[in-house]
Scaffold this motif. Structure first.
Motif, PDB file in Angstrom:
ATOM      1  N   VAL A 155       4.479   2.431 -19.680  1.00  0.00           N
ATOM      2  CA  VAL A 155       3.376   3.295 -19.284  1.00  0.00           C
ATOM      3  C   VAL A 155       3.886   4.736 -19.376  1.00  0.00           C
ATOM      4  CG1 VAL A 155       2.022   1.728 -17.881  1.00  0.00           C
ATOM      5  CG2 VAL A 155       4.055   2.737 -16.907  1.00  0.00           C
ATOM      6  N   GLY A 156       3.666   5.357 -20.520  1.00  0.00           N
ATOM      7  CA  GLY A 156       4.254   6.652 -20.784  1.00  0.00           C
ATOM      8  C   GLY A 156       5.379   6.504 -21.795  1.00  0.00           C
ATOM      9  N   THR A 157       6.370   7.348 -21.692  1.00  0.00           N
ATOM     10  CA  THR A 157       7.449   7.379 -22.683  1.00  0.00           C
ATOM     11  C   THR A 157       8.436   6.237 -22.505  1.00  0.00           C
ATOM     12  OG1 THR A 157       7.264   9.789 -22.765  1.00  0.00           O
ATOM     13  CG2 THR A 157       9.255   8.810 -23.682  1.00  0.00           C
ATOM     14  N   ASP A 158       8.795   5.910 -21.266  1.00  0.00           N
ATOM     15  CA  ASP A 158       9.887   4.987 -20.997  1.00  0.00           C
ATOM     16  C   ASP A 158       9.399   3.643 -20.470  1.00  0.00           C
ATOM     17  OD1 ASP A 158      11.720   6.998 -21.668  1.00  0.00           O
ATOM     18  OD2 ASP A 158      11.707   7.789 -19.611  1.00  0.00           O
ATOM     19  N   MET A 159      10.187   2.611 -20.744  1.00  0.00           N
ATOM     20  CA  MET A 159       9.915   1.288 -20.197  1.00  0.00           C
ATOM     21  C   MET A 159      10.124   1.297 -18.679  1.00  0.00           C
ATOM     22  SD  MET A 159       9.185  -1.926 -21.099  1.00  0.00           S
ATOM     23  CE  MET A 159       9.770  -2.232 -22.775  1.00  0.00           C
ATOM     24  N   ALA A 160       9.307   0.521 -17.981  1.00  0.00           N
ATOM     25  CA  ALA A 160       9.427   0.391 -16.531  1.00  0.00           C
ATOM     26  C   ALA A 160       9.498  -1.085 -16.153  1.00  0.00           C
ATOM     27  CB  ALA A 160       8.240   1.050 -15.826  1.00  0.00           C
ATOM     28  N   VAL A 161      10.173  -1.367 -15.053  1.00  0.00           N
ATOM     29  CA  VAL A 161      10.166  -2.693 -14.443  1.00  0.00           C
ATOM     30  C   VAL A 161       9.326  -2.599 -13.174  1.00  0.00           C
ATOM     31  CG1 VAL A 161      11.547  -4.432 -13.251  1.00  0.00           C
ATOM     32  CG2 VAL A 161      12.366  -3.441 -15.395  1.00  0.00           C
ATOM     33  N   ARG A 162       8.275  -3.387 -13.128  1.00  0.00           N
ATOM     34  CA  ARG A 162       7.371  -3.379 -11.981  1.00  0.00           C
ATOM     35  C   ARG A 162       7.318  -4.757 -11.327  1.00  0.00           C
ATOM     36  NH1 ARG A 162       2.095   0.304 -13.847  1.00  0.00           N
ATOM     37  NH2 ARG A 162       3.104   2.297 -13.386  1.00  0.00           N
ATOM     38  N   GLY A 181       8.599  -7.184  -0.402  1.00  0.00           N
ATOM     39  CA  GLY A 181       9.009  -6.491  -1.606  1.00  0.00           C
ATOM     40  C   GLY A 181       9.774  -5.201  -1.379  1.00  0.00           C
ATOM     41  N   LYS A 182      10.162  -4.910  -0.135  1.00  0.00           N
ATOM     42  CA  LYS A 182      10.925  -3.699   0.147  1.00  0.00           C
ATOM     43  C   LYS A 182      12.394  -3.925  -0.190  1.00  0.00           C
ATOM     44  CE  LYS A 182      12.183  -0.502   3.868  1.00  0.00           C
ATOM     45  NZ  LYS A 182      12.035  -0.184   5.317  1.00  0.00           N
ATOM     46  N   PRO A 183      13.024  -3.035  -0.971  1.00  0.00           N
ATOM     47  CA  PRO A 183      14.449  -3.211  -1.294  1.00  0.00           C
ATOM     48  C   PRO A 183      15.314  -3.232  -0.043  1.00  0.00           C
ATOM     49  CG  PRO A 183      13.438  -1.607  -2.761  1.00  0.00           C
ATOM     50  CD  PRO A 183      12.429  -1.899  -1.691  1.00  0.00           C
ATOM     51  N   LEU A 184      16.234  -4.185   0.007  1.00  0.00           N
ATOM     52  CA  LEU A 184      17.112  -4.329   1.158  1.00  0.00           C
ATOM     53  C   LEU A 184      18.387  -3.514   1.020  1.00  0.00           C
ATOM     54  CD1 LEU A 184      16.740  -8.178   1.712  1.00  0.00           C
ATOM     55  CD2 LEU A 184      15.766  -6.349   3.115  1.00  0.00           C
ATOM     56  N   GLN A 185      18.735  -3.161  -0.206  1.00  0.00           N
ATOM     57  CA  GLN A 185      19.946  -2.398  -0.464  1.00  0.00           C
ATOM     58  C   GLN A 185      19.838  -1.813  -1.866  1.00  0.00           C
ATOM     59  OE1 GLN A 185      22.170  -6.065   0.101  1.00  0.00           O
ATOM     60  NE2 GLN A 185      23.001  -5.871  -1.964  1.00  0.00           N
ATOM     61  N   ALA A 186      20.779  -0.976  -2.224  1.00  0.00           N
ATOM     62  CA  ALA A 186      20.774  -0.422  -3.573  1.00  0.00           C
ATOM     63  C   ALA A 186      20.988  -1.530  -4.592  1.00  0.00           C
ATOM     64  CB  ALA A 186      21.862   0.632  -3.700  1.00  0.00           C
ATOM     65  N   ALA A 187      20.383  -1.383  -5.771  1.00  0.00           N
ATOM     66  CA  ALA A 187      20.541  -2.378  -6.822  1.00  0.00           C
ATOM     67  C   ALA A 187      22.001  -2.498  -7.231  1.00  0.00           C
ATOM     68  CB  ALA A 187      19.684  -2.003  -8.023  1.00  0.00           C
ATOM     69  N   GLY A 203      -0.695 -15.440  -0.002  1.00  0.00           N
ATOM     70  CA  GLY A 203      -1.896 -16.260  -0.049  1.00  0.00           C
ATOM     71  C   GLY A 203      -2.707 -15.908  -1.278  1.00  0.00           C
ATOM     72  N   ASP A 204      -3.918 -15.380  -1.074  1.00  0.00           N
ATOM     73  CA  ASP A 204      -4.767 -14.959  -2.185  1.00  0.00           C
ATOM     74  C   ASP A 204      -4.825 -13.447  -2.344  1.00  0.00           C
ATOM     75  OD1 ASP A 204      -5.506 -17.567  -2.914  1.00  0.00           O
ATOM     76  OD2 ASP A 204      -7.057 -17.624  -1.356  1.00  0.00           O
ATOM     77  N   GLY A 205      -4.064 -12.721  -1.519  1.00  0.00           N
ATOM     78  CA  GLY A 205      -4.089 -11.263  -1.580  1.00  0.00           C
ATOM     79  C   GLY A 205      -2.822 -10.696  -2.191  1.00  0.00           C
ATOM     80  N   TRP A 206      -2.889  -9.417  -2.553  1.00  0.00           N
ATOM     81  CA  TRP A 206      -1.776  -8.745  -3.205  1.00  0.00           C
ATOM     82  C   TRP A 206      -1.368  -7.505  -2.424  1.00  0.00           C
ATOM     83  CZ3 TRP A 206       0.613 -10.654  -7.554  1.00  0.00           C
ATOM     84  CH2 TRP A 206      -0.063 -11.627  -8.285  1.00  0.00           C
ATOM     85  N   LEU A 207      -0.057  -7.260  -2.330  1.00  0.00           N
ATOM     86  CA  LEU A 207       0.449  -5.986  -1.852  1.00  0.00           C
ATOM     87  C   LEU A 207       0.469  -4.998  -3.014  1.00  0.00           C
ATOM     88  CD1 LEU A 207       3.404  -7.126   0.459  1.00  0.00           C
ATOM     89  CD2 LEU A 207       1.034  -6.613   1.084  1.00  0.00           C
ATOM     90  N   PRO A 208       0.577  -3.696  -2.737  1.00  0.00           N
ATOM     91  CA  PRO A 208       0.557  -2.707  -3.825  1.00  0.00           C
ATOM     92  C   PRO A 208       1.702  -2.929  -4.819  1.00  0.00           C
ATOM     93  CG  PRO A 208       0.198  -1.636  -1.725  1.00  0.00           C
ATOM     94  CD  PRO A 208       0.580  -3.049  -1.406  1.00  0.00           C
ATOM     95  N   VAL A 209       1.457  -2.557  -6.071  1.00  0.00           N
ATOM     96  CA  VAL A 209       2.465  -2.685  -7.117  1.00  0.00           C
ATOM     97  C   VAL A 209       3.594  -1.696  -6.861  1.00  0.00           C
ATOM     98  CG1 VAL A 209       1.316  -1.057  -8.674  1.00  0.00           C
ATOM     99  CG2 VAL A 209       2.822  -2.811  -9.615  1.00  0.00           C
ATOM    100  N   GLN A 210       4.829  -2.092  -7.197  1.00  0.00           N
ATOM    101  CA  GLN A 210       6.004  -1.246  -7.039  1.00  0.00           C
ATOM    102  C   GLN A 210       6.699  -1.087  -8.395  1.00  0.00           C
ATOM    103  OE1 GLN A 210       6.863   0.121  -4.054  1.00  0.00           O
ATOM    104  NE2 GLN A 210       5.170  -0.893  -3.003  1.00  0.00           N
ATOM    105  N   THR A 211       7.263   0.076  -8.643  1.00  0.00           N
ATOM    106  CA  THR A 211       8.076   0.312  -9.834  1.00  0.00           C
ATOM    107  C   THR A 211       9.535   0.347  -9.416  1.00  0.00           C
ATOM    108  OG1 THR A 211       6.324   1.554 -10.961  1.00  0.00           O
ATOM    109  CG2 THR A 211       8.575   1.883 -11.734  1.00  0.00           C
ATOM    110  N   LEU A 212      10.325  -0.572  -9.939  1.00  0.00           N
ATOM    111  CA  LEU A 212      11.729  -0.695  -9.551  1.00  0.00           C
ATOM    112  C   LEU A 212      12.601   0.284 -10.320  1.00  0.00           C
ATOM    113  CD1 LEU A 212      13.658  -2.362  -7.769  1.00  0.00           C
ATOM    114  CD2 LEU A 212      13.934  -3.926  -9.694  1.00  0.00           C
TER     115      LEU A 212
END
Length: 291
Positions: free
Chosen positions: A173-180, A239-245, A186-195
């Motif tokens: 989405v734009g110039t660079d590749m992203a990992v999302r 989906g919240k990061p627990l530590q640095a990658a 259940g049947d609902g979704w939390l907001p999308v995150q870009t890693l």
């Protein structure tokens, strides 16, 4: 053109039955990028990309994949007797060669794949098999609006942990590749995150369950020494990061590393990938990663 074959063992791998083909169209076209999921009752759900409506091997994989007929998403069930049952077409037009993935959330099967619209939008969709065996219509995971007149060979991944599932995917989405990624509850979704999004990001994602209801996500992204690396992020149940990658390994450029795969087993993650072994050959690397 290529076909799928399935082998089944009823005694833990000691003896195997005859090879079966889950599709019966008999066309010299592409059939691959398969996923499997146990359904219970000694049944297995088979899912794959199917090119029976394309023009055949002579015209397949034309320049940019723009002139070939549509690839489809299909499924069938393998029962304990080795019979192929309940064939179904789940999507009549998909991306040609991005891997599929499937996970079981309770009594439901969730399949993710890269779709392809008439306008060459190639975003990620999900189709669900309910407890009654009926498949849903495809639903959009997120509207990235990635328009590309070629198959990126870079599909999504999904893992379930209790009543939650996490879907990860690469997109440009734009110039660079992203990992999302996005968490489904259940049947609902939390907001999308870009890693990650950078000039070095390549995608090639996989996901697995983690302890305490969370998830782990692996991908090929920007390395600390200007190259690319296999990376791992641990996420909580929301989906919240627990530590640095973490950087697991520096990788070679190009496609020699394939699509790294990950599994959660006995309180550790196992990552596997390929690398060059010299003289034009490759080898498989396996690493165990504790919490």
């Amino acid at each position: 053109a290529y076909d799928l074959r399935v082998l089944r063992s009823s005694n833990g791998g000691g003896r195997w039955g005859s090879a079966l083909t889950p599709h019966d169209d008999g066309t010299p076209t592409e059939h691959g990028f398969a996923s499997m999921l146990p359904l219970g009752g000694s049944q297995v759900q088979l899912l794959w990309l199917d090119g029976r409506h394309s023009r055949g091997a002579a015209d397949a994989h034309a320049e940019g994949h723009t002139d070939e007929g549509p690839m489809t998403l299909r499924g069938a069930t393998l029962d304990w007797r080795g019979r192929i049952l309940d064939p179904v077409e789940l999507d009549a037009r998909t991306c040609s060669c991005c891997q599929t993935d499937v996970a079981r959330m309770g009594d439901r099967a969730l399949l993710v794949y890269r779709d392809r619209s008439e306008d060459e939008i190639r975003d990620i969709r999900l189709v669900e098999r309910g407890s009654d065996g009926v498949w849903s219509t495809p639903m959009l995971v997120h509207e990235d609006l990635w328009k590309i007149a070629a198959c990126p060979v870079n599909g999504p991944a999904i893992a379930a942990n209790g009543e939650r599932a996490l879907v990860a995917w690469p997109t440009q989405v734009g110039t660079d590749m992203a990992v999302r990624y996005r968490v489904r509850i259940g049947d609902g979704w939390l907001p999308v995150q870009t890693l990650e999004q950078s000039p070095q990001t390549l995608g090639r994602v996989d996901v697995a369950a983690d302890a305490d209801g969370g998830f782990a996500l692996s991908w090929v992204g920007a390395g600390s020494k200007d190259g690319v690396a296999l990376k791992l992020a641990r996420l909580d149940a929301d989906g919240k990061p627990l530590q640095a990658a973490r950087e697991i390994a520096a990788l070679e450029p190009g496609r020699n590393t394939g699509n790294p795969r990950m599994a959660w087993y006995r309180n550790a993650h196992y990552l596997a990938w390929t690398e060059s072994a010299g003289a034009g050959s490759t080898r498989v690397v396996l690493e165990r990663i504790e919490r």
